[in-house]
Design a protein around this motif. Structure first.
Motif, PDB file in Angstrom:
ATOM      1  N   TYR A   1       0.859  -1.191   0.000  1.00 33.36           N
ATOM      2  CA  TYR A   1       0.000   0.000   0.000  1.00 33.36           C
ATOM      3  C   TYR A   1       0.886   1.229   0.000  1.00 33.36           C
ATOM      4  O   TYR A   1       1.776   1.373   0.852  1.00 33.36           O
ATOM      5  CB  TYR A   1      -0.911   0.004   1.221  1.00 33.36           C
ATOM      6  N   ASP A   2       0.674   2.117  -0.959  1.00 36.22           N
ATOM      7  CA  ASP A   2       1.420   3.367  -1.034  1.00 36.22           C
ATOM      8  C   ASP A   2       0.691   4.428  -0.233  1.00 36.22           C
ATOM      9  O   ASP A   2      -0.277   5.028  -0.708  1.00 36.22           O
ATOM     10  CB  ASP A   2       1.584   3.810  -2.497  1.00 36.22           C
ATOM     11  N   SER A   3       1.147   4.661   0.986  1.00 36.59           N
ATOM     12  CA  SER A   3       0.554   5.679   1.851  1.00 36.59           C
ATOM     13  C   SER A   3       1.178   7.033   1.549  1.00 36.59           C
ATOM     14  O   SER A   3       2.167   7.121   0.810  1.00 36.59           O
ATOM     15  CB  SER A   3       0.780   5.303   3.318  1.00 36.59           C
TER      16      SER A   3
END
Length: 280
Positions: free
Chosen positions: A17-19
């Motif tokens: 997940y690219d936060s």
């Protein structure tokens, strides 16, 4: 003969997940290491064959690994990575010095189960293009979960078969805590540069295990500091570096055994010198 297949399908499943701060990830994977045999031959299979099957052959090792972590970049000058993991080993392959072959020889055996839990953190601070700070901190809990090897007690007549319970004991050379701190500074010299680097690392006390004789040794907590000064020519065409490693000159035990063929091995003492290289 080793039990189990000589080949195995392994797999990995993960999610990323690219936060806003960076990557967050988690995964589950499996691993496999085939079984094999030690030097020698089995009793009854040929002339001068003296090894029982359980001493000659060892089984496959399998692993299920669970990992989760993050890779954050808070600013161009500060990066922080972290990982938490849990490893389940079945048939962990262990190597030790033994005399089953008539003299000192390296032998591989299996532990039934072992587990490893850990947390790793590392950070990079780079306030300027010339100056970098590296930091890392690790916590590890590596232990045998099920392992009770048997041996012949030669102190009684006839010999009695006994076993030693390793369950809960730490794995070989597995310190609970370790850390690293390093700095790197670059000074331009014309079109080349001089790079000064210093790094110190530390480990808490850990066990060194002599599995052949069911003995334990302790390596006390210790540090190790390395220094270097390197000149890199323009376009990195060549370099010349002076270095010193293990500045403290600490005596670090990496392996030990007892008995008739007992021995101790150590990491390198203080070492210093000059290195050079060329780019073609």
């Amino acid at each position: 003969m080793p039990s189990g297949p000589s080949a195995k399908v392994t797999w990995r499943a993960g999610i990323d997940y690219d936060s806003p701060l960076g990557l967050v990830f988690a995964s589950v994977s499996t691993g496999y290491k085939a079984g094999g045999f030690n030097d020698g031959c089995e009793i009854g299979k040929g002339a001068n064959c003296a090894l029982p099957a359980n001493a000659l052959y060892y089984d496959p090792e399998t692993l299920t690994a669970y990992e989760a972590g993050f890779k954050f970049r808070f600013s161009p000058a500060f990066r922080l990575n972290g990982t938490v993991f849990h490893y389940d080993y079945q048939g962990l392959q262990l190597s030790q010095l033994s005399d089953i072959c008539g003299g000192p020889c390296q032998v591989t055996t299996n532990a039934a189960k072992a587990k490893v839990d850990g947390v790793e953190l590392d950070a990079t601070l780079q306030p300027t293009d010339r100056f970098t700070v590296r930091l890392a901190l690790n916590w590890l809990d590596a232990r045998y979960d099920e392992y009770a090897p048997a041996y012949n007690d030669t102190t009684v007549t006839p010999n009695v078969r006994r076993s030693v319970n390793f369950a809960g004991r730490p794995l070989n050379r597995s310190p609970k805590w370790s850390w690293i701190a390093g700095v790197n500074y670059v000074v331009p010299v014309g079109d080349g540069k001089i790079v000064a680097d210093a790094q110190t690392s530390a480990r808490s006390r850990y066990e060194v295990t002599d599995l052949a004789n069911f003995a334990y040794f302790y390596q006390p907590a210790a540090t190790k500091t390395d220094l270097s000064l390197t000149y890199n020519a323009p376009e990195d065409k060549f370099y010349v570096a002076g270095f010193v490693e293990n500045l403290e000159n600490n005596l670090i035990v990496t392996g030990a055994s007892t008995g008739l063929f007992g021995s101790v091995t150590f990491a390198d003492p203080r070492t210093y010198g000059v290195r050079a290289g060329f780019k073609f």
